[in-house]
Design a protein around this motif. Structure first.
Motif, short mmCIF file in Angstrom:
data_model
loop_
_atom_site.label_atom_id
_atom_site.label_comp_id
_atom_site.label_asym_id
_atom_site.label_seq_id
_atom_site.Cartn_x
_atom_site.Cartn_y
_atom_site.Cartn_z
N GLY A 1 -7.93 7.20 13.03
CA GLY A 1 -6.71 6.96 12.70
C GLY A 1 -5.66 7.33 13.79
O GLY A 1 -5.92 7.07 15.03
N ARG B 1 -1.34 6.55 -1.31
CA ARG B 1 -1.39 6.17 0.15
C ARG B 1 -1.28 7.60 0.78
O ARG B 1 -1.42 7.53 2.15
N ILE C 1 -17.96 4.61 3.58
CA ILE C 1 -17.14 4.44 4.95
C ILE C 1 -17.31 5.53 5.99
O ILE C 1 -17.37 5.50 7.36
N TYR D 1 -5.84 7.20 1.51
CA TYR D 1 -6.05 5.66 1.00
C TYR D 1 -7.32 5.31 1.00
O TYR D 1 -7.78 4.35 0.40
N ILE D 2 -8.60 6.18 1.40
CA ILE D 2 -9.90 5.59 1.26
C ILE D 2 -10.23 6.05 -0.21
O ILE D 2 -11.19 5.14 -0.62
N ALA E 1 -5.65 -4.52 -7.54
CA ALA E 1 -5.62 -4.24 -6.10
C ALA E 1 -6.77 -3.74 -5.50
O ALA E 1 -7.80 -3.14 -6.14
N ARG E 2 -7.07 -3.81 -4.06
CA ARG E 2 -8.37 -3.62 -3.46
C ARG E 2 -8.29 -2.03 -2.82
O ARG E 2 -9.44 -1.63 -3.06
N LEU E 3 -7.41 -1.56 -2.84
CA LEU E 3 -7.28 -0.25 -1.85
C LEU E 3 -6.42 0.80 -2.59
O LEU E 3 -7.11 1.74 -2.80
N LEU E 4 -5.25 0.46 -3.00
CA LEU E 4 -4.32 1.20 -3.38
C LEU E 4 -4.00 0.82 -4.94
O LEU E 4 -3.37 -0.17 -5.29
N TYR E 5 -4.87 1.56 -5.76
CA TYR E 5 -4.93 1.25 -7.06
C TYR E 5 -3.85 1.00 -8.03
O TYR E 5 -3.54 0.16 -9.02
N ASN E 6 -3.14 2.28 -8.03
CA ASN E 6 -2.13 2.56 -8.99
C ASN E 6 -2.59 2.42 -10.29
O ASN E 6 -2.18 1.70 -11.43
N PRO F 1 2.14 5.55 -6.80
CA PRO F 1 1.70 4.71 -5.73
C PRO F 1 1.92 5.28 -4.35
O PRO F 1 0.94 5.13 -3.30
N TYR F 2 2.67 6.61 -4.16
CA TYR F 2 2.73 7.38 -2.98
C TYR F 2 1.51 8.14 -2.91
O TYR F 2 0.97 8.43 -1.92
N LEU G 1 1.16 10.47 11.60
CA LEU G 1 1.35 9.48 10.68
C LEU G 1 2.12 10.50 9.43
O LEU G 1 1.89 10.10 8.25
#
Lengths: 352, 199, 383, 171
Positions: free
Chosen positions: C32, C77, C124, C80-81, C159-164, C73-74, C55
């Motif tokens: 990052g 983020r 990852i 995010y992994i 969603a693929r990454l950020l699911y909510n 949602p925040y 960041l």
């Protein structure tokens, strides 16, 4: 003594034939580099269950050509703080070193650009050019990463030239010649006559096989280090030193580094082929032997070694700089010396 | 000495082992999906491009309120009963609200799906479409309209006229009531104050 | 008034033998946009100062402006992994404050998705660690497998990454038919690839030489720096909130807490931290298998979500076991539909603080590996 | 004066020979785009997934380069904060011409979820560097990255090298 360069036979010795002799390896290097770049992309993709470049021509075979066209168009940046002359000279020095080595490589029994008696010695001498180029480029870039990469590269080349030289020396002891053409010719008659399997000789050579095999592996490992390929790519060390000594290079100058790396790969592969894998000789005795087939066998064997290098690159992790020294000085050198002494002893017995 | 030799052997052996593993993968079929030619079939609930069905939208602003990013702007005007242009809503009833302005900025959207969940009439939806990258940011700013700006102005005018008429009628009624002697309660004041406080 | 300590290194203190290198913010292996100011003596690292804030997305400020469902949602983020694991403590805190009873099936779905996400996260982590060491191929093998985990989570949440995906009192959507088979398939794949990676990377002698006895974090230092997760367990301290302070239904599963035992080096080195992640993947597989078996077939997943979330005035601290360590949310409410304050205790941020302590005296190439073995995610460090 | 002469050039497209050379040069540039290995935030994880076996970004002829000098385009994948913005500008300036920028995801398109209250977030990376292609999504699917890449290739293929008139005509 019959000629070892068909161009001399065909055209005689004049200016045009000299140009032809010079340019033939250059054309070969350029074509080979394109193939090798594509091979690297494709082999890495296959290992990783991917496809690699697919959208440039059928199966992506035009990919390296597109890359060359693009690199030609790129802006050539010389950083303000860089030492201009050295910075601009370095890629050409490296490429010259790689290209000069092609002068003595025996592609076929009818073609070696220059058939000199100290071919192996010449290759080692010219091979050190790349270290000069790397130091020039790394220092002149005025970039800390480049400088560290250059320093690492020098220590690496110094520690790996010696085991490589000892490994080659053992074969020189067996052949009592440094002429690469001669060494190739001695291994004629099938793959059991290759020096990786002890060279030509009676059944007593069985005792030599473990030692020559070890030496071939040692030379191969050392050659990986000399060409900065992956387990030893610490001068470039993508994850540590951004791009190492060529961090600041762009455009065609970077392409020269790129070409030189692949050309160097071929040079060491050619040396492995010549001294251990029989050079241009056919592996099946007189089957498919001859001048034209000789070139075929030579390039096939060399490409196999290049493929091995690529395969290793995409498999192994990278060494640290002190471990690299450790392997060079404390593992490869003693083992190669032991093998060298053993082989000298056996060759003495055979002679006696 | 033995540990040294063991070490050297282990280095060599594990490297060869690794190479054997990678060589096995070299002949496996690749898993790559060649994107423009073949496509991954997305699940039905995939949250990609936001699309509004204007025939369903009631301009209730539930999506705009639910949006954490405030990338949706909704404005609506009630349909005047005297409007000659009446329309049937997608749910079968006559349309009650004209959507005069519906804009969403997909360059800001965080694709969380909260608007979709909040919408009472299933008008706003995440679709499976993700291929709408653009050369300029303006084309990621989606404006939905069924009415031209002139028409919207017309609708606003019509509603204002209707309200005026209604008010006039009410006033007339109140006057009539007043003349008849009935007390008139002050109705309008309280809700207006409420509105002002909310804003 | 106390003097504020300046954390930049002073150039005047630099003697002529040493060199100062900025690793980052743009560097291939800082995971990052972390910037490390490194002072090296030749190749030996003598001083490391991490600089943060590249960041900084003002997460806590946003939470004060958002209503409770909008915060989710925040939170995705932030780390995010492993977004699923992040949402959980926040939702749990609100459920405690609102006194909402969560249905049984929801608890099991939460366990399964959190463990799936833990698998993805550790994949990852190990993959990028291998890439830092120069091995590129394990990275791709892991990402190949991760794709099937992502596929399940995408079908669940969209969603693929950020699911909510988490909601207060339930989930956003029910599981789909065939979910169990997909999960079992993933578990099988993960085990198979792990076996392969063990041979290809973890037990490769070069890799062992690179990572064993490097970046040794003793248990005392780890505890003093409040490390958690695999970084702490790699030092041999058996601390896992799923076991020690079981939340949700974790007390019903049979699983172990792997700790570093030092098979090839000292306890607490990079190799052990990485190995703990490998072993944790196996334990996650076990939990998923048990949870799939114990999960009730019937049950309303989306029904229990309250329409308006307005917790009473008060405060709440909830901590759970994130793949990276202990993730805590301190929630202060004031009776409205927005929180007064939401403070996150991120594991990466705390774990990152040991870098200057454990990387001195090692070589420059080791520093990259030490950073890789800590497994930070900058979204959470800077928030 | 030179510019005016160019505009009066009757041979639009530079004639057949120049036109073909231009096509070849554009082809080379569009098919061999090396990108800067550079990730900022959430989108960077999808970026890694796109590089992985399932999507295989290398099919498009892209190779990751860690040094900006050797990169042809940069994918800004994630939130650009004020602190990072100047670094991105430096990185962009270090790249050799011709260079391209792809802005990926809501954050770098326009600040994304942080555009309203994010006091430390740049509201769109196009405020500091010119962006060629915007890819929407938060984060976009890996295929969306590839679609953006194809858009960029189309754009490169349309570029005029010898005759600026073509460029003026298309814009």
């Amino acid at each position: 003594m019959e000629s070892t360069n068909f161009i001399w036979d065909l055209m005689g010795k004049n200016l045009w034939s000299v140009v032809a002799v010079i340019s033939l390896p250059l054309i070969f290097v350029l074509i080979y580099a394109l193939v090798a770049i594509l091979a690297e992309l494709k082999v890495s993709a296959w290992i990783q269950e991917r496809l690699g470049p697919m959208r440039t021509g059928p199966w992506g075979i035009l990919q390296p050509i597109a890359e060359v066209i693009k690199l030609l168009q790129k802006e050539d940046i010389t950083p303000t703080a860089a030492s201009k002359i050295l910075f601009n000279l370095a890629p050409y020095v490296i490429f010259t070193g790689a290209y000069a080595a092609f002068a003595v490589i025996p592609f076929s029994e009818a073609y070696a650009p220059a058939n000199i008696n100290v071919g192996l010695f010449y290759i080692f001498a010219v091979g050190s050019f790349s270290a000069i180029g790397i130091v020039m480029g790394g220092w002149a870039s005025n970039n800390k990463y480049s400088l560290m990469g250059a320093m690492r590269s020098v220590s690496q080349v110094i520690s790996y030239e010696i085991p490589a030289a000892v490994a080659v020396l053992a074969v020189v002891v067996l052949t009592s010649s440094m002429n690469m053409m001669e060494i190739s010719r001695m291994q004629e008659g099938g793959f059991w006559n290759w020096y990786i399997f002890g060279g030509p000789g009676g059944w007593t050579k069985i005792f030599m096989i473990p030692f020559t095999l070890t030496l071939a592996i040692i030379y191969f490992i050392a050659s990986l280090a000399e060409t900065n390929r992956l387990p030893f790519d610490i001068p470039e060390g993508e994850s540590e030193l951004v791009a190492g000594f060529h961090t600041e290079y762009s455009g065609m100058k970077f392409a020269m580094f790129f070409f030189a790396e692949y050309a160097n790969m071929f040079v060491v592969a050619a040396v492995v082929t010549t001294i251990f894998l029989g050079g241009w000789t056919s592996p099946f005795g007189s089957f498919l032997a001859g001048a034209g087939w000789g070139a075929f066998w030579f390039i096939l064997k060399s490409m196999f070694v290049v493929f091995l290098q690529i395969w290793i690159r995409w498999t192994l992790p990278r060494f640290r700089v002190d471990q690299l020294m450790y392997i060079g000085w404390k593992v490869l050198l003693p083992i190669s010396l032991v093998c060298f002494i053993a082989i000298s002893f056996f060759s003495l017995l055979n002679l006696g | 000495m033995s540990s040294y030799l063991k070490n050297v052997w282990a280095g060599f052996y594990t490297a060869v082992k690794g190479m054997m593993i990678t060589s096995r993968h070299m002949f496996k079929k690749s898993v790559t999906i060649q994107y423009p030619d073949e496509k991954f079939d997305l699940p039905a609930n995939a949250r990609n491009k936001l699309v509004l069905d204007m025939s369903r939208c009631n301009a209730c602003t539930a999506c705009a309120i639910a949006c954490p990013v405030n990338c949706i702007t909704v404005e609506g005007v009630r349909v005047s009963p005297e409007d000659p242009h009446q329309e049937v809503h997608a749910d079968g009833k006559p349309r009650k609200v004209w959507v005069t302005r519906y804009e969403m900025d997909l360059a800001k959207c965080c694709f969380c799906g909260l608007c979709q969940a909040a919408c009472p009439s299933d008008a706003i939806k995440h679709t499976q479409d993700f291929e709408y990258s653009a050369y300029n940011k303006e084309s990621l700013y989606f404006k939905y309209q069924i009415l031209t700006p002139e028409q919207s102005a017309e609708k606003v005018r019509l509603l204002a006229e209707f309200k005026e008429k209604e008010a006039a009628a009410k006033a007339a009624a109140a006057e009539k009531a007043a003349t008849e002697g009935k007390p008139v309660a002050p109705k309008k004041a309280a809700p207006k104050a409420d509105e002002a406080s909310e804003q | 008034m106390t003097e504020i300590k300046r954390y930049d290194l002073e150039y005047s203190q630099l003697d002529s033998d040493r060199m100062r290198i900025n690793v980052g913010p743009q560097h291939p292996s800082t995971h990052g946009v972390l910037r490390l100011e490194v002072e090296v003596d030749g190749e030996i690292v003598t001083e490391v100062v991490p600089h943060l804030g590249y960041l900084h997305r003002s997460f806590e400020k946003h939470c004060e402006k958002m209503t409770f469902p909008q915060i989710i949602p925040y939170i995705d983020r932030m780390d995010y992994i492993s977004a699923m694991n992040n949402e959980w403590p926040y939702v749990m805190a609100l459920e405690k404050m609102l006194d909402v009873k969560v249905p049984e099936k929801v608890e099991f779905i939460r366990v399964i998705v959190a463990e799936l996400n833990r698998l993805a996260n550790h994949q990852i982590a190990v993959a990028t660690f291998g890439m830092d060491a120069g091995a590129f191929t394990p990275f791709l093998y892991y990402f190949r497998d991760r794709e099937s985990i992502i596929w399940i989570l995408e079908r669940l949440s969209g969603a693929r990454l950020l699911y909510n995906y988490f909601r207060v009192g339930g989930m956003a959507a029910d599981i789909y038919p065939g979910f169990k088979e997909d999960c079992l398939e993933v578990v099988k794949k993960v085990r198979k690839t792990n076996e392969e990676i063990m041979d290809l990377l973890i037990h490769n002698n070069i890799f062992i030489k690179r990572t064993a006895n490097v970046g040794v974090l003793t248990p005392e230092v780890a505890i003093n720096f409040a490390c958690s997760g695999p970084v702490l367990r790699g030092s041999g301290v058996k601390f896992d909130l799923r076991k020690d302070e079981p939340y949700s239904v974790y007390d019903r599963f049979d699983f172990d807490v792997p700790v570093g035992v030092g098979e090839v080096g000292v306890v607490g080195d990079c190799w052990n931290r990485n190995m703990v992640r490998m072993k944790e993947m196996e334990q996650s597989c076990r939990i998923i298998e048990q949870a799939l078996e114990m999960m009730p077939e019937e049950g309303d997943v989306t029904g229990g979500v309250p329409r308006r979330i307005k917790p009473p005035k008060g405060e709440m601290y909830i901590r759970t076991e994130n793949p990276k360590g202990e993730l805590g949310f301190y929630l202060v409410t004031n009776g409205t539909d927005k929180p007064e304050r939401l403070k996150a205790r991120g594991p990466s941020f705390v774990n990152l603080s040991v870098i200057p302590e454990i990387s001195k005296g090692y070589m420059f190439a080791d520093l990259i590996l030490i950073l890789g073995s800590i497994d930070i995610v900058l979204g959470e460090v800077d928030r | 004066m030179g510019l005016l002469n160019r505009l009066d050039d009757p041979y639009e497209g530079g004639g057949i020979v120049l036109g073909k050379i231009e096509e070849l040069l554009n082809w080379g540039r569009s098919k061999s785009d090396w990108y800067l290995h550079f990730g900022l935030a959430c989108c960077a994880i999808e970026f890694m997934a796109m590089n992985a076996s399932h999507f295989d970004f290398m099919r498009f002829g892209t190779i990751p380069r860690t040094s900006p000098r050797q990169a042809d385009f940069i994918m800004v994948t994630g939130t650009v904060t004020f602190k990072m913005a100047e670094r991105i500008k430096i990185l962009y300036e270090q790249m050799a011409e011709p260079k391209y920028v792809i802005s990926v995801g809501s954050c770098s398109n326009s600040g994304g979820p942080y555009w309203e209250h994010g006091y430390h977030v740049l509201k769109g990376v196009d405020r500091i560097i010119p962006v060629d292609v915007y890819i929407p999504g938060c984060p976009p699917r890996p295929e969306a990255f590839e679609e953006g890449m194809m858009k960029l290739q189309e754009k490169i293929n349309k570029q005029a090298i010898f005759n600026k008139r073509k460029l003026l005509g298309t814009e």
